[in-house]
Design an enzyme around this catalytic site. Structure first.
Site, PDB file in Angstrom:
ATOM      1  N   ASN A   9       0.855  -1.089   0.036  1.00  6.79           N
ATOM      2  CA  ASN A   9       0.208   0.049  -0.047  1.00  6.79           C
ATOM      3  C   ASN A   9       0.862   1.338   0.027  1.00  6.79           C
ATOM      4  O   ASN A   9       1.568   1.508   0.858  1.00  6.79           O
ATOM      5  CB  ASN A   9      -0.865   0.010   1.117  1.00  6.79           C
ATOM      6  CG  ASN A   9      -1.719   1.272   1.453  1.00  6.79           C
ATOM      7  OD1 ASN A   9      -1.676   2.255   0.699  1.00  6.79           O
ATOM      8  ND2 ASN A   9      -2.570   1.521   2.704  1.00  6.79           N
ATOM      9  N   TRP A  10       0.971   1.930  -1.056  1.00  8.13           N
ATOM     10  CA  TRP A  10       1.859   2.906  -1.341  1.00  8.13           C
ATOM     11  C   TRP A  10       1.178   4.178  -0.674  1.00  8.13           C
ATOM     12  O   TRP A  10       1.937   5.311  -0.552  1.00  8.13           O
ATOM     13  CB  TRP A  10       2.150   3.246  -2.711  1.00  8.13           C
ATOM     14  CG  TRP A  10       3.005   2.091  -3.426  1.00  8.13           C
ATOM     15  CD1 TRP A  10       3.430   0.874  -2.998  1.00  8.13           C
ATOM     16  CD2 TRP A  10       3.333   1.950  -4.924  1.00  8.13           C
ATOM     17  NE1 TRP A  10       4.171   0.144  -3.870  1.00  8.13           N
ATOM     18  CE2 TRP A  10       4.052   0.943  -4.769  1.00  8.13           C
ATOM     19  CE3 TRP A  10       3.351   3.045  -5.849  1.00  8.13           C
ATOM     20  CZ2 TRP A  10       4.508   0.648  -6.188  1.00  8.13           C
ATOM     21  CZ3 TRP A  10       4.088   2.631  -7.150  1.00  8.13           C
ATOM     22  CH2 TRP A  10       4.478   1.213  -7.475  1.00  8.13           C
ATOM     23  N   LYS A  11       0.152   4.193  -0.197  1.00  7.93           N
ATOM     24  CA  LYS A  11      -0.473   5.377   0.664  1.00  7.93           C
ATOM     25  C   LYS A  11      -0.383   6.693  -0.216  1.00  7.93           C
ATOM     26  O   LYS A  11      -0.399   6.517  -1.548  1.00  7.93           O
ATOM     27  CB  LYS A  11      -0.004   5.542   1.826  1.00  7.93           C
ATOM     28  CG  LYS A  11      -0.135   4.193   2.731  1.00  7.93           C
ATOM     29  CD  LYS A  11       0.280   4.370   4.139  1.00  7.93           C
ATOM     30  CE  LYS A  11       0.127   2.830   4.727  1.00  7.93           C
ATOM     31  NZ  LYS A  11       0.231   3.024   6.364  1.00  7.93           N
ATOM     32  N   HIS A  94      -9.260   0.940   5.177  1.00  8.55           N
ATOM     33  CA  HIS A  94      -7.979   1.152   6.079  1.00  8.55           C
ATOM     34  C   HIS A  94      -8.189   2.117   7.106  1.00  8.55           C
ATOM     35  O   HIS A  94      -9.017   3.041   7.248  1.00  8.55           O
ATOM     36  CB  HIS A  94      -6.974   1.698   4.786  1.00  8.55           C
ATOM     37  CG  HIS A  94      -5.664   1.866   5.375  1.00  8.55           C
ATOM     38  ND1 HIS A  94      -5.056   2.758   6.188  1.00  8.55           N
ATOM     39  CD2 HIS A  94      -4.645   0.824   5.122  1.00  8.55           C
ATOM     40  CE1 HIS A  94      -3.759   2.143   6.594  1.00  8.55           C
ATOM     41  NE2 HIS A  94      -3.503   1.160   5.891  1.00  8.55           N
ATOM     42  N   GLU A  96      -6.500   4.473   8.276  1.00 13.45           N
ATOM     43  CA  GLU A  96      -6.351   5.933   7.819  1.00 13.45           C
ATOM     44  C   GLU A  96      -7.480   6.536   7.371  1.00 13.45           C
ATOM     45  O   GLU A  96      -8.029   7.650   7.772  1.00 13.45           O
ATOM     46  CB  GLU A  96      -4.913   6.002   6.915  1.00 13.45           C
ATOM     47  CG  GLU A  96      -3.738   5.901   7.815  1.00 13.45           C
ATOM     48  CD  GLU A  96      -2.643   5.352   6.806  1.00 13.45           C
ATOM     49  OE1 GLU A  96      -2.816   5.383   5.665  1.00 13.45           O
ATOM     50  OE2 GLU A  96      -1.696   4.536   7.395  1.00 13.45           O
ATOM     51  N   GLU A 166      -4.689  -4.901  10.338  1.00 14.12           N
ATOM     52  CA  GLU A 166      -3.678  -4.100  10.914  1.00 14.12           C
ATOM     53  C   GLU A 166      -4.033  -3.444  12.034  1.00 14.12           C
ATOM     54  O   GLU A 166      -4.815  -2.484  12.141  1.00 14.12           O
ATOM     55  CB  GLU A 166      -3.693  -3.039   9.797  1.00 14.12           C
ATOM     56  CG  GLU A 166      -3.413  -3.664   8.251  1.00 14.12           C
ATOM     57  CD  GLU A 166      -3.045  -2.399   7.429  1.00 14.12           C
ATOM     58  OE1 GLU A 166      -2.004  -2.728   6.487  1.00 14.12           O
ATOM     59  OE2 GLU A 166      -3.672  -1.538   7.168  1.00 14.12           O
ATOM     60  N   GLY A 172       3.151   2.215  10.714  1.00 12.64           N
ATOM     61  CA  GLY A 172       4.125   3.328  10.499  1.00 12.64           C
ATOM     62  C   GLY A 172       4.707   3.619  11.938  1.00 12.64           C
ATOM     63  O   GLY A 172       5.461   4.678  12.203  1.00 12.64           O
ATOM     64  N   SER A 212       4.045  -2.169  10.222  1.00 13.01           N
ATOM     65  CA  SER A 212       5.595  -2.228  10.305  1.00 13.01           C
ATOM     66  C   SER A 212       6.002  -3.547   9.792  1.00 13.01           C
ATOM     67  O   SER A 212       7.176  -4.007  10.474  1.00 13.01           O
ATOM     68  CB  SER A 212       6.047  -1.835  11.627  1.00 13.01           C
ATOM     69  OG  SER A 212       5.789  -0.483  12.053  1.00 13.01           O
ATOM     70  N   GLY A 233       3.105  -1.144   4.236  1.00 12.28           N
ATOM     71  CA  GLY A 233       3.108   0.236   3.940  1.00 12.28           C
ATOM     72  C   GLY A 233       4.449   0.780   3.461  1.00 12.28           C
ATOM     73  O   GLY A 233       5.037   0.462   2.496  1.00 12.28           O
ATOM     74  N   GLY A 234       5.036   1.616   4.412  1.00 12.77           N
ATOM     75  CA  GLY A 234       6.599   2.067   4.230  1.00 12.77           C
ATOM     76  C   GLY A 234       7.508   1.293   3.569  1.00 12.77           C
ATOM     77  O   GLY A 234       8.287   1.742   2.415  1.00 12.77           O
TER      78      GLY A 234
HETATM   79  P1  13P Z   1       3.454   0.177   7.355  1.00 20.33           P
HETATM   80  O1  13P Z   1       3.994  -1.024   7.068  1.00 20.33           O
HETATM   81  O2  13P Z   1       4.336   1.476   6.822  1.00 20.33           O
HETATM   82  O3  13P Z   1       3.371   0.113   8.906  1.00 20.33           O
HETATM   83  O4  13P Z   1       2.031   0.464   7.046  1.00 20.33           O
HETATM   84  C1  13P Z   1       1.139  -0.313   7.173  1.00 20.33           C
HETATM   85  C2  13P Z   1      -0.203  -0.242   6.391  1.00 20.33           C
HETATM   86  O5  13P Z   1      -1.069   0.533   6.929  1.00 20.33           O
HETATM   87  C3  13P Z   1      -0.429  -0.876   5.328  1.00 20.33           C
HETATM   88  O6  13P Z   1      -1.637  -0.620   4.727  1.00 20.33           O
END
Ligand code: 13P
Length: 248
Positions: A9-11, A94, A96, A166, A172, A212, A233-234
């Site tokens: 997920n590149w957000k 998600h 967020e 998640e 993050g 993470s 994510g990251g």
């Molecule tokens: P991180 O891997 O940056 O913690 O993010 C996880 C995430 O929210 C994937 O959707």
């Protein structure tokens, strides 16, 4: 046997030119991957990324979609628009979006039903906040997110549903749930699916872990009985980190 499903997920990261370059490098580097691979760029990057991974096995997903067919919904993107450019997978719910854009389980459910009726595959995110976990509400929160989020979904449609667990406190932050904690949340979610859709559906259900995930912890997490992949994510933003996760 459930096939591992690794998603990135590149957000709100990477501009279209960066996204296309990275996607084509990834497609080449991951061509012999043993796992199912998905990447979810931002809307404006989707056409370039679809083009960049053409001919590969990489699935390109959107990070959200609207729950109406079309019309006066300024700023929104429809299922038809995504399908027209070759995108038929979408991440929904998600944390967020729940946290910053007020998405409730009921609202997410509308998107889930609409997307499934429109032939999309969905990746439904669930997970508790630290406050909810410490307050002993983990199971109730997950039960509501699953039961309300998937209300009205049929057994057949569940073949098009991936779930991503998640824990919000692990996103993050560099904090990862221990493999044992993550596995037990996954087992609980699988139990909820069994209750709602039957044992056979639950056995086949892919449940990704997110929060993470990085090259150094992915193996241990993926070795757990109920963890069937990752939503990253990251660490999905560079080939150096994402490729070792895919090759875990
Ligand atoms: P991180 O891997 O940056 O913690 O993010 C996880 C995430 O929210 C994937 O959707």
């Amino acid at each position: 046997m459930r096939q591992l499903y690794i998603a990135g997920n590149w957000k709100m990261n990477l501009v279209p030119s960066q996204a296309a370059k990275y996607a084509s490098e990834l497609a080449a580097a991951a061509k012999d991957a043993k796992v199912k691979v998905m990447i979810a760029p931002t809307y404006v990057c989707l056409p370039a990324v679809v083009e960049a991974v053409k001919g590969s096995n990489i699935i390109v997903a959107a990070q959200n979609v609207n729950d109406h067919e079309k019309g006066a919904y300024t700023g929104e993107i429809s299922c038809d628009m995504l399908k027209d450019i070759g995108v038929k997978t979408v991440i929904l719910g998600h944390s967020e979006r729940r946290q910053y854009y007020g998405e409730t389980n009921e609202f997410i459910n509308k998107k889930v039903l609409f997307a499934l009726q429109n032939g999309m595959d969905i990746d439904l995110c669930v997970g508790e906040t630290l406050e909810e976990r410490e307050g002993g509400r983990l199971e109730q929160v997950l039960a509501d997110q699953i039961n309300i989020g998937l209300d009205g979904v049929t057994e057949e449609q569940m073949a098009h549903v991936t779930i991503a667990y998640e824990p919000v406190w692990a996103i993050g932050t560099g904090k990862t749930a221990t493999p044992a904690d993550a596995n037990s949340a996954h087992e609980y979610i699988r139990g909820l699916i069994a209750k709602k859709f039957g044992k056979a559906v639950a056995e086949k259900q892919i449940i990704q872990y997110g929060g993470s995930v990085k090259p150094s912890n992915v193996k241990e997490l993926m070795a757990c009985e109920h963890i069937d992949g990752a939503l990253v994510g990251g660490a999905s933003l560079t080939l150096e980190q994402f490729l070792p996760i895919i090759n875990c």
